[in-house]
Design an enzyme around this catalytic site. Structure first.
Site, PDB file in Angstrom:
ATOM      1  N   CYS A 198       9.936   6.767   7.958  1.00  0.00           N
ATOM      2  CA  CYS A 198      10.697   5.794   8.765  1.00  0.00           C
ATOM      3  C   CYS A 198       9.810   4.609   9.168  1.00  0.00           C
ATOM      4  O   CYS A 198       9.632   3.691   8.366  1.00  0.00           O
ATOM      5  CB  CYS A 198      11.337   6.506   9.952  1.00  0.00           C
ATOM      6  SG  CYS A 198      12.789   5.627  10.541  1.00  0.00           S
ATOM      7  N   GLU A 208      11.551  15.615   7.685  1.00  0.00           N
ATOM      8  CA  GLU A 208      11.064  16.756   8.481  1.00  0.00           C
ATOM      9  C   GLU A 208      12.195  17.589   9.083  1.00  0.00           C
ATOM     10  O   GLU A 208      12.030  18.782   9.320  1.00  0.00           O
ATOM     11  CB  GLU A 208      10.104  16.276   9.584  1.00  0.00           C
ATOM     12  CG  GLU A 208      10.708  15.453  10.720  1.00  0.00           C
ATOM     13  CD  GLU A 208      10.750  13.949  10.445  1.00  0.00           C
ATOM     14  OE1 GLU A 208      10.800  13.560   9.256  1.00  0.00           O
ATOM     15  OE2 GLU A 208      10.748  13.160  11.415  1.00  0.00           O
ATOM     16  N   HIS A 260      14.315  10.882   7.605  1.00  0.00           N
ATOM     17  CA  HIS A 260      13.409  11.840   8.255  1.00  0.00           C
ATOM     18  C   HIS A 260      13.468  13.183   7.536  1.00  0.00           C
ATOM     19  O   HIS A 260      14.260  14.058   7.926  1.00  0.00           O
ATOM     20  CB  HIS A 260      13.793  12.011   9.726  1.00  0.00           C
ATOM     21  CG  HIS A 260      13.416  10.848  10.571  1.00  0.00           C
ATOM     22  ND1 HIS A 260      12.198  10.739  11.201  1.00  0.00           N
ATOM     23  CD2 HIS A 260      14.089   9.704  10.847  1.00  0.00           C
ATOM     24  CE1 HIS A 260      12.135   9.594  11.855  1.00  0.00           C
ATOM     25  NE2 HIS A 260      13.264   8.942  11.654  1.00  0.00           N
TER      26      HIS A 260
HETATM   27  N1  GLN Z   1      11.497   1.538  14.777  1.00  0.00           N
HETATM   28  C1  GLN Z   1      12.003   1.653  13.438  1.00  0.00           C
HETATM   29  C2  GLN Z   1      13.495   1.370  13.385  1.00  0.00           C
HETATM   30  O1  GLN Z   1      14.163   1.454  14.378  1.00  0.00           O
HETATM   31  C3  GLN Z   1      11.700   3.003  12.857  1.00  0.00           C
HETATM   32  C4  GLN Z   1      12.380   4.125  13.584  1.00  0.00           C
HETATM   33  C5  GLN Z   1      11.783   5.483  13.318  1.00  0.00           C
HETATM   34  O2  GLN Z   1      10.642   5.596  12.894  1.00  0.00           O
HETATM   35  N2  GLN Z   1      12.538   6.523  13.616  1.00  0.00           N
HETATM   36  O3  GLN Z   1      14.029   1.097  12.358  1.00  0.00           O
END
Ligand code: GLN
Length: 579
Positions: A428, A556, A554
Site C-alpha cells: 500500500c 497480509e 493488503h
Molecule cells: N496513505 C495511503 C493512501 O491512503 C496508503 C494507505 C495504506 O498504506 N493503507 O492511499
C-alpha cells in the site's frame, strides 16, 4: 436463541429453523435438495450456545487468543462457530485510531475497519469474519438515537436499560440466527470495572437470564502474577476481579488465568475457593512458545468436556477435537530456528509490535511453509539515516502508512533496495512510495511525490482517487474491502499467484496517477495488475530485479497459518535465495 434442528437417522440431513416456524416443519434432504416426507427422522432441540469472554485485572492478557482458542477447539470438534468482538470505545470503528496506540486496523472482506482481534479469529478459524462482528458503543448508540428520531420508541423515555441493552442483545442474537451457528463466542473488550463496558456486560448478563445456564457460559480472563525469587503465584488480583464481575451480577463459569508457568494445583484450589468456580474450571493459560499452542493447553485441562457438560450437550455431539491438521500447523510455526531469514520492516508505526500484527503473522506463515524462521527488525522510517545497514538484511518490507511523517525515509529505503538488488515487498504506502522513488531516481521527475504528502508537488505520481475528491468525512471513507484484480500474462505477479484473477482487501485513498504509467513502463517498472476496468494500478514489479514487488492491496489480511499468502511466500523465497 431457540431453533429446531431436524436430523435424519443417518445423522446427515439437517435443517434448522426458528422455533416459531415449527408448525410448518418439513424435512429437508441435504443431498438432493428436495423436500421429502421422512417420518422416521428424529428431532433434536438445539440452540446457538453463547460463550462470553470478559477481561479482568488489566488489559493485554490475551483475551483475543483465549477467545480464538476456545472457538478453534469447538471448530475442531465439528461445530459451526464464529466470534464477535465488542469494543466499548466511542469510535464508530477502529479506522480512525492510531495503530501505535491501539494496534493494527484489521480490514475485513466486506470493508470493515476492525479491531485486530478480528484478525486473530480469522487466522485461528481460517474463516472470514464480517464487519458486523465488531460491535462498538458508537454503532449501538447511533442505531438507538436514529430509531428515537424516527419515532420508533414513541412515548417512551429512551434509556440505557432496556433500549441500549436491547440493541446490543439484538445485534448478537441476529448474528447467531443469521449464521445458524452452533456456538457464538463473544469477547467483551476492556476490563471489568470500566464504565464504558457496563452496558455491554449488562446485556450479556441479560442474555444469560433469557437463555438460561445451558445456553450461556462466561469465561473470565485474569492474571496470577509470580513475584520475585520465591515465585509464588498470587491469586488476589483474580479474586478481586471475579468479585467485581459478581458485583454486576455475573458469575464466571471458567477462569482463564494468565501466568508465566503452569498454574499450580494449590493455586487453582485457592482461586476456586474464593471465586465459586470449580477447581477443574480454573484454567492455566501459561506462556507458550506460540499462540497456536494455546488450544492444546486448554484442551489438556478438560475444557471441552466441561463446556459440553455445562451446555447439556454431552452425548449429542462429538466432544473430541480432530487435531491432525492443526497440530501440524502449530508445530510448523515454531520449529525452524536453524534457518533464519532476516527481514527489515521499515515503517512509521514501529514502537508497538501490534501496529503491523497481520504483516508479522503473514511473514511467519510464509516462513513456516518454507521451513524458515523469520527474524524481524522494526526500523523507524522517521529516524533512519544510515541506509547501508539495510544491506545486512535478506529482505526489506515496507508496510502501509498514512501522512508525511517518515515518508522520506521510506522513499530512500525503496530506492536503496532497488539499487542494491535486495528483495523488496511494498504494501500500500510501501507500493506508492516505491513508485515515487523510481520516478525521482530513474525517471528523474523533479519533485515527484504523493499529493497526500505534498499537495502542490510538480509531479504528483500518486494522487487522490477520483471518487475521493468530494469526500470530507475521515471515518469509513477510504477505498475499503475486497476487490477483484486482473493480472497481466507472463508477469512475475502471474507466476506468484499462478492466476490471472485474484481478490484482495484494500484500504487506501490515493493511487498511482495513470498519466505517468507509459514512462514507468518504458524504463523498466511494470504495472502488472489492475482493477476496476484497468483504471487502478494494483501491482508494480521490476522484472530485472531479484524481487521487487509493490502491491496497492493488503495481502497480509488473507494470510492464515498453514495457508500463507502467495506474495509473502515469494518474498521469503527470494530473501532466502530460493527464488
Ligand atoms: N496513505 C495511503 C493512501 O491512503 C496508503 C494507505 C495504506 O498504506 N493503507 O492511499
Amino acid at each position: 436463541m431457540q431453533r429446531q434442528t431436524i436430523i435424519s437417522k443417518s445423522g446427515r440431513t439437517k435443517k434448522t429453523c426458528r422455533i416459531t416456524e415449527l408448525t410448518n416443519i418439513f424435512y429437508f434432504n441435504y443431498h438432493d435438495r428436495q423436500n421429502i416426507q421422512k417420518p422416521d427422522a428424529c428431532f433434536i432441540n438445539v440452540q446457538t450456545k453463547f460463550i462470553f469472554v470478559t477481561g479482568g485485572v488489566m488489559s493485554g492478557l490475551g483475551k483475543g487468543v483465549t477467545t480464538s482458542s476456545i472457538a478453534k477447539l469447538l471448530q475442531l470438534a465439528d461445530q459451526k462457530v464464529s466470534c464477535i468482538k465488542i469494543d466499548p470505545y466511542l469510535n464508530y470503528d477502529a479506522g480512525t485510531m492510531n495503530p501505535v496506540a491501539h494496534g493494527e486496523v484489521f480490514v475485513t472482506e466486506d470493508g470493515g475497519e476492525c479491531d485486530m482481534d478480528i484478525g486473530n479469529y480469522e487466522r485461528f478459524l481460517n474463516q472470514n469474519i464480517p464487519k458486523s462482528h465488531n460491535i462498538t458503543t458508537a454503532q449501538v448508540y447511533s442505531s438507538v438515537i436514529e430509531a428515537e428520531r424516527k419515532g420508533e420508541y414513541l412515548g417512551a423515555c429512551v434509556q440505557i436499560i432496556p433500549h441500549v441493552t436491547d440493541e446490543i442483545k439484538n445485534r448478537i442474537k441476529k448474528i447467531a440466527e443469521d449464521e445458524k451457528l452452533d456456538f457464538l463466542i463473544v469477547e467483551c473488550g476492556g476490563t471489568v470495572g470500566d464504565i464504558e463496558s457496563l452496558p455491554f456486560l449488562e446485556a450479556l448478563r441479560q442474555i444469560r437470564v433469557e437463555e438460561g445456564p445451558q445456553g450461556v457460559i462466561f469465561v473470565h480472563v485474569t492474571l496470577a502474577p509470580s513475584l520475585d525469587v520465591v515465585g509464588e503465584q498470587k491469586t488476589k488480583p483474580t479474586q478481586h476481579s471475579a468479585q467485581e464481575l459478581r458485583r454486576i451480577g455475573i458469575q464466571p463459569d471458567f477462569l482463564a488465568v494468565r501466568c508465566s508457568s503452569p498454574l499450580e494445583e494449590k493455586t487453582k484450589k485457592k482461586i476456586a475457593m474464593f471465586t465459586n468456580v470449580t477447581t477443574k474450571d480454573v484454567l492455566s493459560c501459561h506462556d507458550a512458545k506460540s499462540i497456536f499452542e494455546v488450544p492444546q493447553i486448554l484442551y489438556d485441562q478438560g475444557i471441552m468436556d466441561s463446556i459440553f457438560t455445562k451446555f447439556g450437550k454431552v452425548g449429542m455431539v462429538n466432544t473430541s477435537a480432530n487435531w491432525d491438521e492443526w497440530n501440524k500447523i502449530a508445530k510448523n510455526m515454531v520449529n525452524h530456528e536453524d534457518h533464519k531469514v532476516k527481514i527489515a520492516m521499515v515503517g512509521k508505526y514501529v514502537t508497538l509490535a501490534d501496529s503491523y500484527v497481520s504483516v508479522n503473522h503473514a511473514l511467519k506463515h510464509a516462513g513456516a511453509q518454507l521451513g524458515k524462521s523469520i527474524d524481524i527488525d522494526w526500523i523507524d522510517s522517521e529516524s533512519i539515516t544510515d541506509y547501508d545497514t539495510l544491506s545486512n538484511y535478506d529482505g526489506i518490507l515496507v508496510p502501509g502508512g498514512f501522512g508525511i511523517r517518515g515518508s522520506e525515509g521510506i522513499i530512500q529505503t525503496a530506492n536503496f533496495a532497488r539499487e542494491k538488488n535486495i528483495p523488496y515487498l511494498g504494501i500500500c504506502f510501501g507500493f506508492q512510495l516505491a513508485a515515487i522513488a523510481f520516478a525521482r531516481n530513474v525517471l528523474n521527475l523533479e519533485d515527484s511525490n504523493s499529493t497526500e504528502i505534498k499537495p502542490d508537488s510538480k509531479n504528483p505520481v500518486v494522487d487522490l482517487l477520483p471518487e475521493q475528491q468530494s469526500v470530507s468525512d475521515m471515518g469509513g471513507s477510504l477505498r475499503l474491502g475486497a476487490n477483484n484484480i486482473l493480472i497481466k500474462e507472463n508477469s512475475k505477479a502471474e507466476k506468484i499467484y499462478n492466476s490471472k484473477l485474484i481478490s484482495k482487501r484494500h484500504r487506501h485513498r490515493y493511487e498511482i496517477n495513470a498519466k505517468y504509467i507509459p514512462e514507468f513502463e518504458k524504463n523498466g517498472l511494470i504495472f502488472s495488475a489492475n482493477s476496476d476496468d484497468h483504471k487502478r494500478m494494483e501491482i508494480l514489479e521490476i522484472p530485472n530485479h531479484k524481487f521487487y514487488l509493490g502491491v496497492q492491496f493488503h495481502p497480509e489480511f488473507n494470510s492464515r497459518p498453514g495457508f500463507p499468502e502467495e506474495s509473502f511466500v515469494s518474498f521469503i523465497k527470494a530473501a532466502s535465495e530460493e527464488y
